[in-house]
Structures are given as structure tokens and as C-alpha cells.
Design a protein around this motif. Sequence first.
Motif: not given
Length: 277
Positions: A60-61, A64, A66, A69
Motif C-alpha cells: 500500500e505504501d 500510494e 506520488e 505511482k
Amino acid sequence: MRYCQIVMGPAGSGKSTYCAALATHAADAKRTINVVNLDPAAERYNYTPVADIRDLIQLEDVMEDEEMKFGPNGGLVFSMEFLLENTEWLQDALGEIEDDYILFDCPGQIELYTHMDVMRKFVDLLQEWNFRVCGVFLIDSHFMVDGGKFISGAMAALSVMVNLEVPHVNVLSKIDLLSVGGRKQLERFIEPDTHSLTSDLQGTSGILGERYGDLTCSLAKVLDDYSLVKFFPLDITNEENIQDLLIMIDTTVQYGEDLDVKTQDFEYPDREDDNDQ
């Protein structure tokens, strides 16, 4: 000497259930088999890992972030590459205990094993750490009761074997969930005759059907030429079946050959006592 299984297979093939069952079976037999979770996307499992990659990195990290991606597949690849860049974390978690026996519960992204070099590098690392490695590739038996699907699954298994180049065992999982008819049908796939499995595809009507049949037969010939792919049917509810599989894998990695043989002293009777009798 230390020993390990690299437990691989597509998503949903039963890898975590397999690891939990083997660890429980070993505990009942007064033997210790530990499990390491290498799936950064795992949500739950039925065992207590001695090391969990999610303590190092979580999918998940990664997704997420930015800047990166990544999607799910790219995130899994990045996580495994990140593990290889931080091997001291895993080495500290495993410790230096001799005669360790560890199951590495791997992610369900099949590309990691079939043609990418991430898992090959991981295997090389384990061998440097004095591990004897056995690859265990699981495939759901529900998808292996059709000739064409069986050839596809067997080719995936062969790709993993060729890519990793370690002793290897292929397992048909979830046998206990098959119907009676499915179990009978599965018998012809345990020791497969690829000619009989693909005979019903030959002469298929239509251009696409003919090409599909010809392609499947060609792939089946590759399996025959290598003559390496065989499957062990696993019923996770059958303790004897689990024991048979574990014995096969133990033999593959030569587990126990370096252990000291336990002997018991035997007292011979005195000769005078023998004469008195």
C-alpha cells in the motif's frame, strides 16, 4: 546446514494455507518448521511468521507514493527488489541457527518466478547463507482437469524450474475441495500422457480452433522433451498425504543427512550368567 522451501504459485493457489499446514504438521511431529511471509500485500494468514516483509515494506505504501505511482504488479516487483537491497534485515530476522527449516511464503505474481530474475537472485542469496533450497510450485487442481489448461499450468511450472535451477516439486493443491468426479478425472493428470491429453484438440473445426490445437500439441511436445514436470496431489486435510509430501521434499534437499545419529547403549549380559543358565 540450513534448509528452506520457496513456496510459489499463482494468486489463490493455496500457498499460505500450505505453509500453515506444514508448520502445524511439523509441530505435531515434534519438529520445528518456521515460516517467513514475503508477500507485502498479504492481509491475513494462519501462521505466526518469524519474519514478515511488511515490517520492511508494504504494498500500500508503494502504491500510494506520488513519485513512483506503481500499480499492484509493479509494486510487488519493487517490494521484492527493495528486499534484495536490504538483505541485512532478513538476515537479522533469520538469525544464525543451524539446521533451520524455513518456508518462504512468496507473492502470487507468477512473473516473479517464470521469467524475471528477482527470485533467482533471492535463491542465490539463500545459497550463500548456507541454505539448501527447494522450489515448491503450487497450482489449484480445479484448473487442471482440462487438457489445454493442464498444458498451460505445466508450462508455467516448467518455466519456474528452468528459471530458478534448484531442486523442485510441483504440487496440485486443494484436492480436498474437488468433487468425486473431479478426483477421478484428475488421475490422468498426475502422470500425464501429453499425447492423450491433446488428442481431443486435434482436428478442431475452424481456423482458430485448428491453430489452438496445433499450438497446444507443440507445447505438449516441449513438456515431453524436457520430461521434468510431474505433480504431487495434496489433500491438506490428510496428515498422511502431507507427511508423504514432506518426505519427498526432505529427500530432495537431503534434510537430516548431516544430523548426528542418535544411538542407545546396549548392555551385554555377563558370560557367567549365560553359563549358569
